[in-house]
Every structure is written in C-alpha cells, then in structure tokens.
Write a protein that holds these residues in place. Structure first.
Motif, PDB file in Angstrom:
ATOM      1  N   TRP A  22      -3.755  -1.502  -5.546  1.00 22.12           N
ATOM      2  CA  TRP A  22      -2.355  -1.159  -5.034  1.00 22.12           C
ATOM      3  C   TRP A  22      -1.570  -0.428  -5.992  1.00 22.12           C
ATOM      4  O   TRP A  22      -1.000   0.661  -5.416  1.00 22.12           O
ATOM      5  N   TRP A  23      -1.694  -0.411  -7.118  1.00 23.77           N
ATOM      6  CA  TRP A  23      -0.881   0.510  -8.280  1.00 23.77           C
ATOM      7  C   TRP A  23      -1.638   1.769  -8.093  1.00 23.77           C
ATOM      8  O   TRP A  23      -0.971   2.672  -8.253  1.00 23.77           O
ATOM      9  N   GLN A  26      -0.207   3.492  -5.173  1.00 24.09           N
ATOM     10  CA  GLN A  26       0.987   3.790  -5.463  1.00 24.09           C
ATOM     11  C   GLN A  26       1.071   5.255  -6.227  1.00 24.09           C
ATOM     12  O   GLN A  26       1.773   6.176  -5.927  1.00 24.09           O
ATOM     13  N   LEU A 116       2.706  -1.153   1.811  1.00 27.67           N
ATOM     14  CA  LEU A 116       1.561  -0.968   1.103  1.00 27.67           C
ATOM     15  C   LEU A 116       0.975  -2.554   0.521  1.00 27.67           C
ATOM     16  O   LEU A 116      -0.225  -2.632   0.525  1.00 27.67           O
TER      17      LEU A 116
END
Length: 165
Positions: A22-23, A26, A116
């Motif tokens: 996820w990071w 991003q 997200l």
C-alpha cells in the motif's frame, strides 16, 4: 521497581504486511504525477526539453528508490498496542514518535478505509483524544483487525471512568 509500578515497553503489534505494498503504491502514485507532467511538457516544448526531461528522470529514479526502500523501513518501525490503560503507537522514519492515549482521554474511535486502502484490504483506526496534538492513528491494519480493535476500544473506554483533569 515495586509491583504497582509499570514500565512502558515498545508496542508489540505490527501492521498488516499488505501495508508495505500500500505504501509503495502511494509512493508510485505520488511520483507518477510530477513525472507525467514534466514528461508531457518536455515532449511539447522543444526548447525546454532537456530542462524538463532530466528532472522527470531524476524524480522517477528517486521515487522508485523510495518506493522500494522506505515502506520496508516503515514496516519495521511502526508498531501499535492496546492495553486496558492506554493505546500507544510508535511511528516515524528519521524522527520516531511514540503516542500514548490513556483510555480515560479517548473521545471517539473511527475506522476509515480510503479507496487505495480498500484495494489492499486495509483500514485505519483513528483514536480521537482530548490532546492538542491530535488523534492517534493506526494505519495499515487488516479490515478484521481494525473492526475488532474499534470494538475493543469502544468496550474498554465505555467501562473507563473519564479523567477529571
């Protein structure tokens, strides 16, 4: 140390491993926007092509490097825990921060899932307190863990007398 005294130890719980991906997503999305803008402008404005494409390449390389390295580092640092007395989290990268919210100071508990986060089946639990520092956020939790945590905090805080100070 007497029986009544307790030491605060580092929080035990890690985030969901999907938080790393996820990071990364991003970082890549954050990098994509300036790279795309610089690249399109570089393709359209011939006299400034070098001045636009070189920074686009630099931003792309730096963004990719950060997307690969930083999330793994963050995953090693970020921890959280809930006891009967407090919620505490450790976050940060270069400057690490511990946030501790006594149960008696908790005002609300919210669970949030952005688009997200939903894609990666993650949630954020936000514990709002009477602190001027703001809410304590526990990001990167699996949906089930976040729901159980919110329920547990609701029960504990409901049974905890408020702080008279």
């Amino acid at each position: 140390m007497t029986e009544g005294e307790r030491r605060l130890r580092p929080p035990r719980n890690t985030l969901n491993e999907r938080a790393v991906t996820w990071w990364r997503a991003q970082w890549l999305l954050l990098t994509l926007v300036p790279v795309a803008v610089l690249s399109v402008l570089g393709g359209l404005i011939a006299p400034a092509r070098a001045w636009l494409l070189v920074p686009a390449a630099v931003v792309a390389v730096l963004g990719l490097a950060c997307a690969l390295a930083m999330p793994t580092w963050w995953f090693r640092v970020h921890r959280w825990e809930v006891t009967d007395e407090a919620v505490y989290v450790r976050t940060g990268y270069f400057r690490q921060e511990w946030r501790i919210a006594p149960m008696s100071r908790i005002q609300t508990v919210d669970t949030v899932r952005g688009p997200l986060e939903q894609l990666f089946k993650l949630s954020t639990v936000i514990v709002t307190t009477a602190s001027s520092k703001g809410a304590v956020r526990i990001e990167g939790l699996g949906h089930e863990v976040a729901a159980e945590l919110a329920e547990r905090l609701t029960h504990i805080t409901g049974a905890t007398p408020g702080d008279a100070t």
